[in-house]
Motif scaffolding. Structure first.
Motif, PDB file in Angstrom:
ATOM      1  N   LYS A 262       0.855  -1.191   0.000  1.00 21.37           N
ATOM      2  CA  LYS A 262       0.000   0.000   0.000  1.00 21.37           C
ATOM      3  C   LYS A 262       0.891   1.241   0.000  1.00 21.37           C
ATOM      4  N   PRO A 263       0.403   2.346  -0.572  1.00 17.67           N
ATOM      5  CA  PRO A 263       1.237   3.553  -0.707  1.00 17.67           C
ATOM      6  C   PRO A 263       1.795   4.071   0.624  1.00 17.67           C
ATOM      7  N   GLU A 264       1.068   3.875   1.698  1.00 19.80           N
ATOM      8  CA  GLU A 264       1.531   4.397   2.991  1.00 19.80           C
ATOM      9  C   GLU A 264       2.552   3.505   3.692  1.00 19.80           C
ATOM     10  N   ILE A 265       2.845   2.336   3.108  1.00 20.45           N
ATOM     11  CA  ILE A 265       3.811   1.397   3.685  1.00 20.45           C
ATOM     12  C   ILE A 265       5.174   1.638   3.049  1.00 20.45           C
ATOM     13  N   LEU A 266       6.195   1.813   3.886  1.00 21.52           N
ATOM     14  CA  LEU A 266       7.561   2.011   3.414  1.00 21.52           C
ATOM     15  C   LEU A 266       8.002   0.807   2.583  1.00 21.52           C
ATOM     16  N   ASP A 267       8.646   1.064   1.458  1.00 26.09           N
ATOM     17  CA  ASP A 267       9.112   0.015   0.554  1.00 26.09           C
ATOM     18  C   ASP A 267      10.635   0.094   0.439  1.00 26.09           C
ATOM     19  N   PRO A 268      11.373  -0.557   1.357  1.00 30.75           N
ATOM     20  CA  PRO A 268      12.830  -0.456   1.334  1.00 30.75           C
ATOM     21  C   PRO A 268      13.452  -1.004   0.046  1.00 30.75           C
ATOM     22  N   GLN A 269      12.892  -2.055  -0.519  1.00 27.45           N
ATOM     23  CA  GLN A 269      13.453  -2.599  -1.755  1.00 27.45           C
ATOM     24  C   GLN A 269      13.249  -1.613  -2.906  1.00 27.45           C
ATOM     25  N   GLY A 270      12.093  -0.998  -2.960  1.00 22.84           N
ATOM     26  CA  GLY A 270      11.858   0.017  -3.980  1.00 22.84           C
ATOM     27  C   GLY A 270      12.813   1.191  -3.833  1.00 22.84           C
ATOM     28  N   GLN A 271      13.070   1.603  -2.600  1.00 25.42           N
ATOM     29  CA  GLN A 271      14.013   2.698  -2.362  1.00 25.42           C
ATOM     30  C   GLN A 271      15.430   2.306  -2.780  1.00 25.42           C
ATOM     31  N   ALA A 272      15.815   1.049  -2.519  1.00 28.53           N
ATOM     32  CA  ALA A 272      17.141   0.575  -2.928  1.00 28.53           C
ATOM     33  C   ALA A 272      17.270   0.579  -4.455  1.00 28.53           C
ATOM     34  N   ILE A 273      16.218   0.165  -5.144  1.00 30.44           N
ATOM     35  CA  ILE A 273      16.244   0.178  -6.608  1.00 30.44           C
ATOM     36  C   ILE A 273      16.350   1.609  -7.123  1.00 30.44           C
TER      37      ILE A 273
ATOM     38  N   LEU B 263      -4.261 -15.832   0.499  1.00 32.10           N
ATOM     39  CA  LEU B 263      -3.048 -16.607   0.247  1.00 32.10           C
ATOM     40  C   LEU B 263      -1.932 -15.790  -0.414  1.00 32.10           C
ATOM     41  N   LEU B 264      -2.274 -14.965  -1.375  1.00 32.65           N
ATOM     42  CA  LEU B 264      -1.253 -14.279  -2.163  1.00 32.65           C
ATOM     43  C   LEU B 264      -0.848 -12.921  -1.596  1.00 32.65           C
ATOM     44  N   ALA B 265      -1.750 -12.266  -0.890  1.00 32.78           N
ATOM     45  CA  ALA B 265      -1.474 -10.918  -0.385  1.00 32.78           C
ATOM     46  C   ALA B 265      -1.787 -10.833   1.101  1.00 32.78           C
ATOM     47  N   ASN B 266      -1.152  -9.884   1.751  1.00 31.10           N
ATOM     48  CA  ASN B 266      -1.484  -9.530   3.126  1.00 31.10           C
ATOM     49  C   ASN B 266      -2.297  -8.239   3.041  1.00 31.10           C
ATOM     50  N   PRO B 267      -3.632  -8.322   3.150  1.00 34.89           N
ATOM     51  CA  PRO B 267      -4.466  -7.148   2.921  1.00 34.89           C
ATOM     52  C   PRO B 267      -4.251  -6.015   3.915  1.00 34.89           C
ATOM     53  N   VAL B 268      -3.563  -6.269   5.001  1.00 32.70           N
ATOM     54  CA  VAL B 268      -3.264  -5.200   5.954  1.00 32.70           C
ATOM     55  C   VAL B 268      -2.251  -4.226   5.356  1.00 32.70           C
TER      56      VAL B 268
END
Length: 77
Positions: free
Chosen positions: A11-22, A63-68
């Motif tokens: 979700k947009p409000e969740i920090l994405d460390p891998q995206g930031q590294a890329i 199964l595929l996503a964590n909706p939280v």
């Protein structure tokens, strides 16, 4: 048989460390013009034609996503 694609991203409000590294690596490679990167997961399912959207949503949601913390999209291709 049909093929269904499920894409899962944070979700947009969740920090994405891998995206930031890329994003940082793109700068080091001299690539300009990219202002944000969000990484995710891509699933391809072979399903029977009769499998309905509710069943696909239940698969993605449990199964595929964590909706939280993740959003997903489902499409038949």
């Amino acid at each position: 048989m049909a093929r269904v694609v499920v894409d899962v991203v944070l979700k947009p409000e969740i920090l994405d460390p891998q995206g930031q590294a890329i994003l940082g690596a793109l700068g080091r490679l001299g690539v300009t013009g990219v202002t944000g990167v969000r990484q995710g997961k891509h699933f391809e399912l072979e399903v029977e034609d009769a499998l309905d959207g509710d069943a696909l949503a239940r698969i993605a949601d449990t199964l595929l996503a964590n909706p939280v913390i993740e959003n997903y999209s489902i499409r038949r291709v």
